[in-house]
Design a protein around this motif. Structure first.
Motif, short mmCIF file in Angstrom:
data_model
loop_
_atom_site.label_atom_id
_atom_site.label_comp_id
_atom_site.label_asym_id
_atom_site.label_seq_id
_atom_site.Cartn_x
_atom_site.Cartn_y
_atom_site.Cartn_z
N UNK A 201 0.26 3.42 9.19
CA UNK A 201 0.10 3.81 6.80
C UNK A 201 0.79 6.05 6.81
N UNK A 202 -0.05 6.56 7.56
CA UNK A 202 0.37 7.57 7.22
C UNK A 202 2.15 8.38 7.69
N UNK A 203 2.41 7.30 8.70
CA UNK A 203 3.85 8.41 9.45
C UNK A 203 4.68 7.65 8.66
N UNK A 204 4.13 6.09 7.92
CA UNK A 204 5.30 5.51 7.26
C UNK A 204 5.22 6.17 6.51
N UNK A 205 4.19 6.82 5.14
CA UNK A 205 4.14 7.74 4.28
C UNK A 205 4.85 8.84 4.01
N UNK A 206 5.07 9.47 5.43
CA UNK A 206 5.44 10.83 6.12
C UNK A 206 7.30 10.65 5.66
N UNK A 207 7.91 9.06 5.89
CA UNK A 207 9.20 8.82 6.26
C UNK A 207 9.74 8.69 4.64
N UNK B 180 14.76 1.64 2.22
CA UNK B 180 14.62 2.14 0.12
C UNK B 180 14.13 1.60 -0.56
N UNK B 181 14.04 0.37 -0.80
CA UNK B 181 13.43 -0.50 -1.44
C UNK B 181 11.80 0.24 -1.63
N UNK B 182 11.89 -0.33 -0.39
CA UNK B 182 9.99 0.51 -0.43
C UNK B 182 9.16 1.84 -1.48
N UNK C 103 11.84 11.24 2.18
CA UNK C 103 13.16 10.67 1.54
C UNK C 103 13.45 10.88 0.01
N UNK C 104 12.42 11.56 -0.91
CA UNK C 104 11.73 11.92 -1.75
C UNK C 104 12.64 13.82 -2.39
N UNK D 130 0.80 -0.90 0.30
CA UNK D 130 0.02 -0.01 -0.10
C UNK D 130 1.22 1.78 -0.19
N UNK D 131 1.52 1.27 0.47
CA UNK D 131 3.17 2.54 0.72
C UNK D 131 3.59 3.07 -0.43
N UNK D 132 3.54 1.30 -1.28
CA UNK D 132 4.51 1.70 -2.73
C UNK D 132 3.39 2.15 -2.97
#
Ligand SMILES: [Zn+2]
Length: 279
Positions: free
Chosen positions: A188-194, A256-258, A198-199, A35-37
């Motif tokens: 999921x929201x916090x993970x997406x912020x991470x 990094x892979x995600x 990186x972007x 879902x994150x990807x």
């Protein structure tokens, strides 16, 4: 009577569910990773690709939802199990097609990605076929970035290597699918912020390169590290106990892979739909 019948049914159901989950083979990044990807990719679609995706998926179906479809329906789509991976021995230097195809159960994720990309590009094909291809393409580009979907040590990508992770029984494949990611955070929201943090333009430029085969080779190389116990420098085997050292050494790789899978998924879709007629 009714009550005990119900209880009995419930027990049967629960037992069946427990048996199914204990026996189940892990097939992919867990739902959170997928879902994150998908969510990251959505942020990078061109307006044209975004419109084409919306047109092909069911009304309201997001890329994040579409990204888990192939795992949820893997029993309905006969023979689709080996599409999710390729078994490349860890001592190989890079991915090559000779590892796929000739022995179907060795997995053919890379040829399948090419095939689904071609189907999606072909606008004469029926909508249902292109929708199926889109759901699989999204999922497989993400799976390809999971190191143990490419590199393996005669243990079905770590599925047969039972280990302990922070004193919990698991296997190496599942550790990479979800244990490590969920340990770092379940929100999921916090993970997406991470991932969004990186972007940077530099990271994106570096990531938007290479071909599907190169991405498979990256996974193979990451898998070599994934099979190594940082506490001892030895190969991870059945019964190996892993914990904080492993998490610290490999979480950045998983992250990094995600990130790469989200950015590259957008890149693939933008390219596929580049000559889609304007809506
Ligand atoms: Zn999968």
């Amino acid at each position: 009577m009714m009550d005990s019948m119900r209880k009995f049914r419930l027990t049967v159901l629960v037992t069946a569910w427990l048996a199914a989950s204990a026996a189940s083979t892990a097939w992919a990044w867990g739902p959170l990773g997928h879902r994150l990807a998908g969510k990251l990719a959505e942020k990078h679609l061109t307006p044209q690709a975004k419109a084409a995706v919306a047109e092909l998926l069911e009304p309201g179906e997001t890329l994040a939802e579409a990204s888990t479809w192939a795992d949820e329906h893997r029993r309905d789509v006969k023979g689709s199990g080996p599409w999710h991976y390729v078994d490349v021995p860890l001592d190989q230097d890079h991915y090559a097609d000779r590892f796929a195809g000739n022995v179907p159960e060795k997995g053919d994720i890379v040829p399948k990605i090419r095939e689904f990309r071609a189907i999606l590009k072909d606008r004469r094909r029926p909508l249902a076929e292109r929708r199926f291809a889109l759901r699989f393409l999204v999922h497989l580009v993400e799976d390809l970035h999971m190191p143990l979907h490419v590199g393996e040590n005669h243990d079905r990508g770590g599925n047969d290597t039972q280990i302990q992770f922070f004193d919990q029984g698991t296997n190496l494949h599942r550790l990479w699918d979800s244990d490590m990611i969920l340990r770092a955070g379940t929100d999921e929201g916090k993970w997406l912020d991470v991932l969004v943090a990186m972007d940077t333009p530099e990271a994106r430029a570096r990531t938007m390169s290479g071909r599907v085969e190169d991405w498979a080779t990256e996974s193979l190389r990451a898998a070599r590290k994934a099979y190594s116990n940082p506490a001892t420098g030895r190969m991870i085997r059945k019964g190996t106990k892993l914990g904080e050292r492993y998490q610290q050494a490999n979480l950045p790789v998983a992250r990094r892979r995600l990130y790469q899978s989200g950015i590259r998924l957008a890149m693939v879709l933008n390219e596929v739909f580049a000559d889609e007629p304007k809506q």
